[in-house]
Design a protein around this motif. Sequence first.
Motif, mmCIF file in Angstrom:
data_model
loop_
_atom_site.group_PDB
_atom_site.id
_atom_site.type_symbol
_atom_site.label_atom_id
_atom_site.label_comp_id
_atom_site.label_asym_id
_atom_site.label_seq_id
_atom_site.Cartn_x
_atom_site.Cartn_y
_atom_site.Cartn_z
ATOM 1 N N VAL A 33 -10.570 3.414 7.519
ATOM 2 C CA VAL A 33 -9.027 2.320 7.871
ATOM 3 C C VAL A 33 -8.483 3.343 7.977
ATOM 4 O O VAL A 33 -7.622 3.934 8.170
ATOM 5 C CB VAL A 33 -8.812 1.236 7.122
ATOM 6 N N THR A 34 -7.503 3.243 9.716
ATOM 7 C CA THR A 34 -6.894 3.152 10.540
ATOM 8 C C THR A 34 -5.369 2.118 10.263
ATOM 9 O O THR A 34 -5.284 0.935 10.176
ATOM 10 C CB THR A 34 -6.366 3.449 12.010
ATOM 11 N N PHE A 35 -3.734 3.005 9.058
ATOM 12 C CA PHE A 35 -3.090 2.180 9.661
ATOM 13 C C PHE A 35 -1.119 3.006 9.295
ATOM 14 O O PHE A 35 -1.778 3.980 9.504
ATOM 15 C CB PHE A 35 -2.656 1.257 8.384
ATOM 16 N N ASP A 36 -0.655 2.211 9.952
ATOM 17 C CA ASP A 36 0.580 2.633 9.425
ATOM 18 C C ASP A 36 2.228 2.128 8.942
ATOM 19 O O ASP A 36 1.680 0.957 9.545
ATOM 20 C CB ASP A 36 0.689 3.445 11.079
ATOM 21 N N GLY A 65 -3.879 0.088 4.124
ATOM 22 C CA GLY A 65 -5.815 0.427 3.036
ATOM 23 C C GLY A 65 -6.216 -1.163 2.917
ATOM 24 O O GLY A 65 -6.330 -1.781 4.018
ATOM 25 N N ILE A 66 -7.316 -0.151 2.582
ATOM 26 C CA ILE A 66 -7.909 -1.346 2.185
ATOM 27 C C ILE A 66 -8.017 -3.009 1.283
ATOM 28 O O ILE A 66 -7.275 -3.976 1.675
ATOM 29 C CB ILE A 66 -9.499 -0.561 1.599
ATOM 30 N N ASN A 67 -7.643 -2.446 0.200
ATOM 31 C CA ASN A 67 -6.642 -3.068 -1.070
ATOM 32 C C ASN A 67 -5.459 -2.767 -1.085
ATOM 33 O O ASN A 67 -5.169 -3.195 -2.330
ATOM 34 C CB ASN A 67 -7.414 -2.958 -2.425
ATOM 35 N N GLY A 68 -4.680 -2.254 -0.618
ATOM 36 C CA GLY A 68 -3.072 -2.243 -0.805
ATOM 37 C C GLY A 68 -3.124 -0.009 -1.116
ATOM 38 O O GLY A 68 -4.170 0.380 -0.692
ATOM 39 N N VAL A 69 -1.888 -0.022 -1.264
ATOM 40 C CA VAL A 69 -0.861 1.289 -1.067
ATOM 41 C C VAL A 69 -0.309 2.294 -2.665
ATOM 42 O O VAL A 69 0.261 1.093 -2.933
ATOM 43 C CB VAL A 69 -0.774 2.258 -0.255
ATOM 44 N N VAL A 70 -1.074 2.825 -3.410
ATOM 45 C CA VAL A 70 0.143 3.379 -4.322
ATOM 46 C C VAL A 70 0.876 4.121 -4.010
ATOM 47 O O VAL A 70 0.329 5.411 -3.303
ATOM 48 C CB VAL A 70 -0.103 3.779 -5.743
ATOM 49 N N ILE A 71 2.743 4.046 -3.883
ATOM 50 C CA ILE A 71 2.946 5.392 -3.243
ATOM 51 C C ILE A 71 3.944 6.076 -5.164
ATOM 52 O O ILE A 71 4.407 5.303 -4.863
ATOM 53 C CB ILE A 71 3.911 5.531 -2.628
ATOM 54 N N SER A 80 3.132 11.077 -2.725
ATOM 55 C CA SER A 80 1.661 10.665 -3.072
ATOM 56 C C SER A 80 1.385 9.219 -3.049
ATOM 57 O O SER A 80 2.298 8.396 -3.189
ATOM 58 C CB SER A 80 0.879 11.285 -4.528
ATOM 59 N N ALA A 81 0.461 9.234 -1.537
ATOM 60 C CA ALA A 81 -0.439 8.177 -1.655
ATOM 61 C C ALA A 81 -1.168 7.803 -1.621
ATOM 62 O O ALA A 81 -2.232 8.758 -0.884
ATOM 63 C CB ALA A 81 0.278 7.487 -0.159
ATOM 64 N N PHE A 82 -2.130 6.736 -2.064
ATOM 65 C CA PHE A 82 -3.839 6.917 -2.737
ATOM 66 C C PHE A 82 -3.747 5.704 -2.600
ATOM 67 O O PHE A 82 -3.087 4.115 -3.196
ATOM 68 C CB PHE A 82 -4.071 6.864 -4.165
ATOM 69 N N GLU A 83 -5.137 4.734 -1.755
ATOM 70 C CA GLU A 83 -6.357 4.069 -1.902
ATOM 71 C C GLU A 83 -5.888 3.658 -3.193
ATOM 72 O O GLU A 83 -6.412 3.941 -3.978
ATOM 73 C CB GLU A 83 -7.340 3.885 -1.188
ATOM 74 N N LEU A 84 -5.453 1.713 -3.248
ATOM 75 C CA LEU A 84 -5.655 1.326 -4.176
ATOM 76 C C LEU A 84 -7.175 0.469 -4.611
ATOM 77 O O LEU A 84 -7.571 -0.831 -4.943
ATOM 78 C CB LEU A 84 -5.258 0.003 -4.675
ATOM 79 N N SER A 85 -8.726 1.163 -3.989
ATOM 80 C CA SER A 85 -9.914 0.457 -3.878
ATOM 81 C C SER A 85 -10.646 2.187 -5.030
ATOM 82 O O SER A 85 -10.299 2.880 -4.817
ATOM 83 C CB SER A 85 -10.797 0.707 -3.450
ATOM 84 N N ASP A 86 -11.355 1.537 -5.951
ATOM 85 C CA ASP A 86 -12.006 2.185 -6.658
ATOM 86 C C ASP A 86 -13.052 3.037 -5.765
ATOM 87 O O ASP A 86 -13.842 1.926 -5.457
ATOM 88 C CB ASP A 86 -13.072 1.984 -8.075
ATOM 89 N N PRO A 87 -12.972 4.543 -5.783
ATOM 90 C CA PRO A 87 -13.535 5.493 -4.938
ATOM 91 C C PRO A 87 -15.361 5.396 -5.073
ATOM 92 O O PRO A 87 -15.872 5.924 -4.624
ATOM 93 C CB PRO A 87 -13.179 6.650 -4.816
ATOM 94 N N ASN A 88 -15.305 4.831 -6.528
ATOM 95 C CA ASN A 88 -16.462 5.041 -7.579
ATOM 96 C C ASN A 88 -17.369 3.549 -7.105
ATOM 97 O O ASN A 88 -18.694 3.528 -8.696
ATOM 98 C CB ASN A 88 -16.440 5.624 -8.766
ATOM 99 N N HIS A 89 -16.996 2.835 -7.141
ATOM 100 C CA HIS A 89 -17.781 1.653 -6.848
ATOM 101 C C HIS A 89 -17.761 0.404 -5.542
ATOM 102 O O HIS A 89 -17.115 1.031 -4.940
ATOM 103 C CB HIS A 89 -16.628 0.108 -7.440
ATOM 104 N N CYS A 94 -13.549 -6.429 -8.593
ATOM 105 C CA CYS A 94 -13.093 -5.786 -9.686
ATOM 106 C C CYS A 94 -12.764 -3.689 -9.332
ATOM 107 O O CYS A 94 -12.312 -3.474 -9.572
ATOM 108 C CB CYS A 94 -14.519 -6.091 -11.007
ATOM 109 N N SER A 95 -12.910 -4.099 -7.997
ATOM 110 C CA SER A 95 -13.259 -2.275 -7.729
ATOM 111 C C SER A 95 -11.708 -2.606 -6.769
ATOM 112 O O SER A 95 -10.943 -1.158 -6.925
ATOM 113 C CB SER A 95 -13.550 -2.070 -6.516
ATOM 114 N N THR A 96 -10.500 -3.292 -7.643
ATOM 115 C CA THR A 96 -9.463 -3.096 -6.745
ATOM 116 C C THR A 96 -8.638 -2.521 -8.410
ATOM 117 O O THR A 96 -8.875 -3.233 -9.243
ATOM 118 C CB THR A 96 -8.499 -3.842 -6.692
ATOM 119 N N LEU A 97 -8.001 -1.563 -7.444
ATOM 120 C CA LEU A 97 -7.525 -0.647 -8.958
ATOM 121 C C LEU A 97 -5.423 -0.604 -9.130
ATOM 122 O O LEU A 97 -5.197 -2.321 -8.600
ATOM 123 C CB LEU A 97 -7.164 0.501 -8.717
ATOM 124 N N SER A 98 -5.797 -1.512 -10.602
ATOM 125 C CA SER A 98 -3.973 -1.874 -11.123
ATOM 126 C C SER A 98 -3.787 -0.488 -11.648
ATOM 127 O O SER A 98 -3.518 0.396 -12.315
ATOM 128 C CB SER A 98 -4.660 -2.719 -12.077
#
Length: 148
Positions: A33-36, A65-71, A80-89, A94-98
């Motif tokens: 996904v593209t975002f800024d 992002g898709i389900n949010g971003v953590v910085i 660092s910044a990462f997608e809050l979706s489990d990349p293995n599901h 339930c695949s949204t990360l807490s």
Amino acid sequence: MNRILYLILLALITVSCSKSDDNDNNNQYIPNVTFDTGNLVNTNLPQYSQLKYANNHVVLNNNYGINGVVIYFAGGTNYSAFELSDPNHPLSECSTLSVEDVIATCNCDDGNSYDILSGNIQPGTTGQYALKRYYVEVLGDIIRVYNN
């Protein structure tokens, strides 16, 4: 002779260079996904001020992002910044990360977990993919997170 050797070396370097990395590994679960965030994340604002201090994080809602971003701010200039979706599901509720401390965990039965400093898989996680990393640019008090 030197010219042939030069051409061979140039060809090898060209072939060995690749734009792909571990985060662009054709993961079927995480669409690109593209975002800024632009100038949204300003550490002078109360909701982002913890990013002025090392070992703190902020979660951006799912407008990014898709389900949010953590910085995560590790100190110095290390964000660092990462997608809050489990990349293995596959994407699901339930695949949204807490996030708690430095660990992001999915709510699926297997409880996959990841380090938000590096994006690496934690022991016990099923699957091969690390967290999807996003680009971070720091301009004074502004932290820009984006994916293009």
